[in-house]
Design an enzyme around this catalytic site. Structure first.
Site, PDB file in Angstrom:
ATOM      1  N   LYS A 267      53.307  28.265  21.605  1.00 55.63           N
ATOM      2  CA  LYS A 267      52.779  28.910  20.392  1.00 55.63           C
ATOM      3  C   LYS A 267      51.373  28.386  20.157  1.00 55.63           C
ATOM      4  O   LYS A 267      51.163  27.182  20.001  1.00 55.63           O
ATOM      5  CB  LYS A 267      53.671  28.589  19.188  1.00 55.63           C
ATOM      6  N   LYS A 279      50.246  30.550   2.345  1.00 57.80           N
ATOM      7  CA  LYS A 279      50.817  29.225   2.082  1.00 57.80           C
ATOM      8  C   LYS A 279      50.167  28.632   0.838  1.00 57.80           C
ATOM      9  O   LYS A 279      49.061  29.025   0.465  1.00 57.80           O
ATOM     10  CB  LYS A 279      50.536  28.297   3.275  1.00 57.80           C
ATOM     11  N   ASP A 290      48.991  24.039  14.388  1.00 58.28           N
ATOM     12  CA  ASP A 290      50.001  25.049  14.713  1.00 58.28           C
ATOM     13  C   ASP A 290      49.846  25.601  16.137  1.00 58.28           C
ATOM     14  O   ASP A 290      50.551  26.511  16.525  1.00 58.28           O
ATOM     15  CB  ASP A 290      49.946  26.189  13.677  1.00 58.28           C
ATOM     16  N   ASP A 349      54.221  34.766   7.116  1.00 60.26           N
ATOM     17  CA  ASP A 349      54.127  33.346   7.494  1.00 60.26           C
ATOM     18  C   ASP A 349      55.111  32.991   8.613  1.00 60.26           C
ATOM     19  O   ASP A 349      55.040  31.909   9.184  1.00 60.26           O
ATOM     20  CB  ASP A 349      54.377  32.471   6.255  1.00 60.26           C
ATOM     21  N   ARG A 353      57.093  33.312  15.760  1.00 59.93           N
ATOM     22  CA  ARG A 353      58.082  34.086  16.526  1.00 59.93           C
ATOM     23  C   ARG A 353      57.519  35.452  16.918  1.00 59.93           C
ATOM     24  O   ARG A 353      57.910  36.032  17.916  1.00 59.93           O
ATOM     25  CB  ARG A 353      59.371  34.210  15.691  1.00 59.93           C
TER      26      ARG A 353
HETATM   27  N1  BES Z   1      53.737  26.871  11.393  1.00 55.64           N
HETATM   28  C1  BES Z   1      54.737  27.078  10.411  1.00 55.64           C
HETATM   29  C2  BES Z   1      55.838  26.018  10.483  1.00 55.64           C
HETATM   30  C3  BES Z   1      55.505  24.680   9.909  1.00 55.64           C
HETATM   31  C4  BES Z   1      55.398  24.504   8.543  1.00 55.64           C
HETATM   32  C5  BES Z   1      55.365  23.597  10.723  1.00 55.64           C
HETATM   33  C6  BES Z   1      55.130  23.249   8.040  1.00 55.64           C
HETATM   34  C7  BES Z   1      55.110  22.341  10.224  1.00 55.64           C
HETATM   35  C8  BES Z   1      54.978  22.164   8.874  1.00 55.64           C
HETATM   36  C9  BES Z   1      55.385  28.435  10.609  1.00 55.64           C
HETATM   37  O1  BES Z   1      54.536  29.442  11.035  1.00 55.64           O
HETATM   38  C10 BES Z   1      55.916  28.860   9.278  1.00 55.64           C
HETATM   39  O2  BES Z   1      55.129  29.060   8.396  1.00 55.64           O
HETATM   40  N2  BES Z   1      57.231  28.981   9.156  1.00 55.64           N
HETATM   41  C11 BES Z   1      57.852  29.353   7.951  1.00 55.64           C
HETATM   42  C12 BES Z   1      58.907  30.366   8.255  1.00 55.64           C
HETATM   43  C13 BES Z   1      59.513  31.001   7.035  1.00 55.64           C
HETATM   44  C14 BES Z   1      58.501  31.906   6.369  1.00 55.64           C
HETATM   45  C15 BES Z   1      60.732  31.783   7.452  1.00 55.64           C
HETATM   46  C16 BES Z   1      58.480  28.097   7.320  1.00 55.64           C
HETATM   47  O3  BES Z   1      59.060  27.294   8.046  1.00 55.64           O
HETATM   48  O4  BES Z   1      58.322  27.923   6.113  1.00 55.64           O
HETATM   49 ZN    ZN Z   2      52.941  28.854  12.137  1.00 54.60          ZN
HETATM   50 MN    MN Z   3      53.555  30.394   9.432  1.00 48.70          MN
END
Ligand code: BES
Ligand code: ZN
Ligand code: MN
Length: 495
Positions: A267, A279, A290, A349, A353
């Site tokens: 990724k 966010k 990321d 967000d 995936r």
């Molecule tokens: N890159 C983030 C995941 C992340 C968040 C990694 C904080 C490390 C610290 C990912 O793209 C994301 O935002 N995931 C969301 C998914 C949700 C919207 C289903 C998450 O984990 O909040």
């Molecule tokens: Zn992300």
């Molecule tokens: Mn995200």
């Protein structure tokens, strides 16, 4: 850094600093006993004084010690003899490295002839010395106007652990050094800010790799090419960004051209604002990390080439920036992925995936032997595991077990979560074949479930490295994980 085996007896090793592991409770290794005798009990006296107990990681320096050629003697606590395992060795080596990199020394010798961890062999320990020394030398200064002084340390020698052929140990030093360098490369890419490390930057790093290593070929797909192929999911992520998304493919060819490749997919979100599902501001800077999955793939590909592994490996990076904007994807939008499956994007967000699924579908054409994706995918992985575990999910138990073992062996550990069918229905959508989020519960599992819909035909594993890829707080910075685990995996494969 130059690494060698030096089998002279320790009191005669010519160096600026001699590093000597010492167990607690006054237990001395063979080499420690030799030095204690030649130094007229300098070591046992220090222990007797109470200033140095041999506690794991403790250090104490003696200058111009009597009875040896070395100018300094650095004692490093090895802890309890019976509990001295691979993890203790790592801690010991790190303390030694931290202490020694602060000194004005060029030549260092480590007296490791008879302090073998209970659960490891001499080959492992030898490689790990080089790996951890390399890691300890890394310090970020790219975007500081004051640069670090170049390190004085340039030669590290080791007492050859018993009965292992010297040639074998030298190979292990080379291997450990290459892995350490790869870990540092992944850290460096991770640490670079989002305004420098863009998808285009990652693509040109990959192109440069191919010019430096004969076994590597790099191909970069543009947005136009991806659009023509039908990668609507990946392109939905970069839609709001001024930076063009890139799909990067790096191929390493071993001697058997036709052997099925091992495929890695990283990724590479070079910055994740969340998009329209923006966010909150706190610690958002950390979303420059990321792309740590992508960084690990680039670093591993270079390491695989450097070590000339006799297997075929393909590293892919799905690189994009996730931004809000007038052209950005909106919640409720439906896109068509390369696989033909339609996706309802309920939360922009959950973008990792979306880029990965098209890359995973693309990878089918390589007929991978196994395919592993590496992604900072979910906050839920951080909430569950903190920073210590890579989180593993897989549709193949044998592959999962192998990766768990590689994690133990490399001290870059993973822990498995279930990928049970019962979780799949959380991704149901009223308006598309699948939704891109599964609701507030079991976030790491539903994210993997999403990916599993695009890897049904493949032996696939997913590593969620959201917790392990970087440190927050005072030590903020990329860790280079899971390069160690991935290299362990590839080094133990056959063509
Ligand atoms: N890159 C983030 C995941 C992340 C968040 C990694 C904080 C490390 C610290 C990912 O793209 C994301 O935002 N995931 C969301 C998914 C949700 C919207 C289903 C998450 O984990 O909040
Ligand atoms: Zn992300
Ligand atoms: Mn995200």
């Amino acid at each position: 850094m130059n690494y060698t085996i030096n089998s002279n007896s320790v009191e005669n090793v010519n160096c600026d600093c001699l590093i000597l592991p010492v167990f607690s409770k006054g237990i001395l290794s063979g080499e420690a006993r030799e030095l204690d005798t030649s130094s007229r009990k300098a070591i046992s006296q220090l222990i007797k004084s109470g200033d140095f107990s041999g506690k794991l990681g403790q250090t104490s320096m003696l200058y111009n010690p009597a009875g040896m050629t070395a100018q300094r003697l650095l004692l490093v606590g090895a802890g309890e003899r019976k509990k001295f395992n691979g993890r203790s060795a790592a801690k010991l080596l790190n303390s030694a490295a931290v202490a020694v990199t602060k000194l004005q020394v060029a030549d260092v010798h480590i007296a490791l002839a008879d302090v073998l961890p209970t659960d490891r062999n001499a080959a492992w320990l030898t490689a790990y010395v080089a790996q951890s020394m390399e890691q300890a030398m890394y310090c970020y200064d790219t975007t500081k106007s004051k640069k670090n002084k170049p390190p004085t340390l340039s030669n590290i020698s080791l007492s050859g652990p018993d009965r292992t052929p010297r040639k074998r140990l030298e190979e292990e030093l080379g291997k450990g050094r290459a892995i350490g360098k790869a870990i540092n490369r992944a850290r460096q890419l991770g640490n670079l800010p989002g305004n420098i490390c863009t998808p285009d930057f990652l693509a040109s790093e990959a192109q440069t790799l191919a010019t430096q290593h004969n076994s590597l070929r790099t191909k970069v797909l543009s947005e136009k090419q991806m659009a023509r192929m039908g990668m609507g999911s990946l392109l939905s992520v970069s839609a709001g960004s001024a930076e063009e998304a890139k799909l990067i493919i790096i191929e390493h060819k071993g001697p058997k051209a036709k052997s099925q490749p091992y495929v890695l997919v990283g990724k590479g979100i070079t910055f994740d604002t969340g998009g329209i599902s923006l966010k909150s501001g706190a610690a958002m800077d950390e979303m420059k990390f990321d792309m740590c999955g992508a960084a690990s793939v680039l670093a591993v590909m270079e390491c695989v080439a450097e070590l000339a592994l006799p297997i075929n490996v393909i590293g892919m990076v799905a690189a994009a920036e996730n931004m809000p904007g007038g052209r950005a994807t909106k919640p409720g939008d439906v896109v068509t992925s390369l696989s033909g499956k339609t996706i309802e994007i309920l939360n922009t967000d959950a973008e990792g995936r979306l880029v990965l699924c098209d890359a995973l579908t693309y990878a089918e054409r390589f007929k991978p032997r196994t395919i592993i994706d590496i992604a900072t995918l979910t906050g839920a992985a951080v909430a569950t595991f903190g920073s210590h575990a890579n989180v593993l999910l897989s549709n193949n138990d044998q592959l999962a077990r192998t990766l768990l073992n590689c994690g133990e062996e490399s001290l870059d550990r993973a822990w498995q979560l279930p990928l049970w069918d019962e979780y799949q229905s959380l991704l149901n959508s009223n308006f598309a074949d699948i939704a891109n989020i599964g609701g507030p519960r079991a976030g790491t599992i539903t994210a993997a479930c999403f990916l599993s819909r695009f890897t049904e035909k493949q032996k696939w594993a997913h590593l969620d490295i959201a917790g392990s890829a970087w440190h927050s707080g005072l030590k903020k910075g990329a860790t280079g994980r899971p390069v160690g685990l991935l290299m362990q995996y590839l080094l133990s494969r056959r063509a």
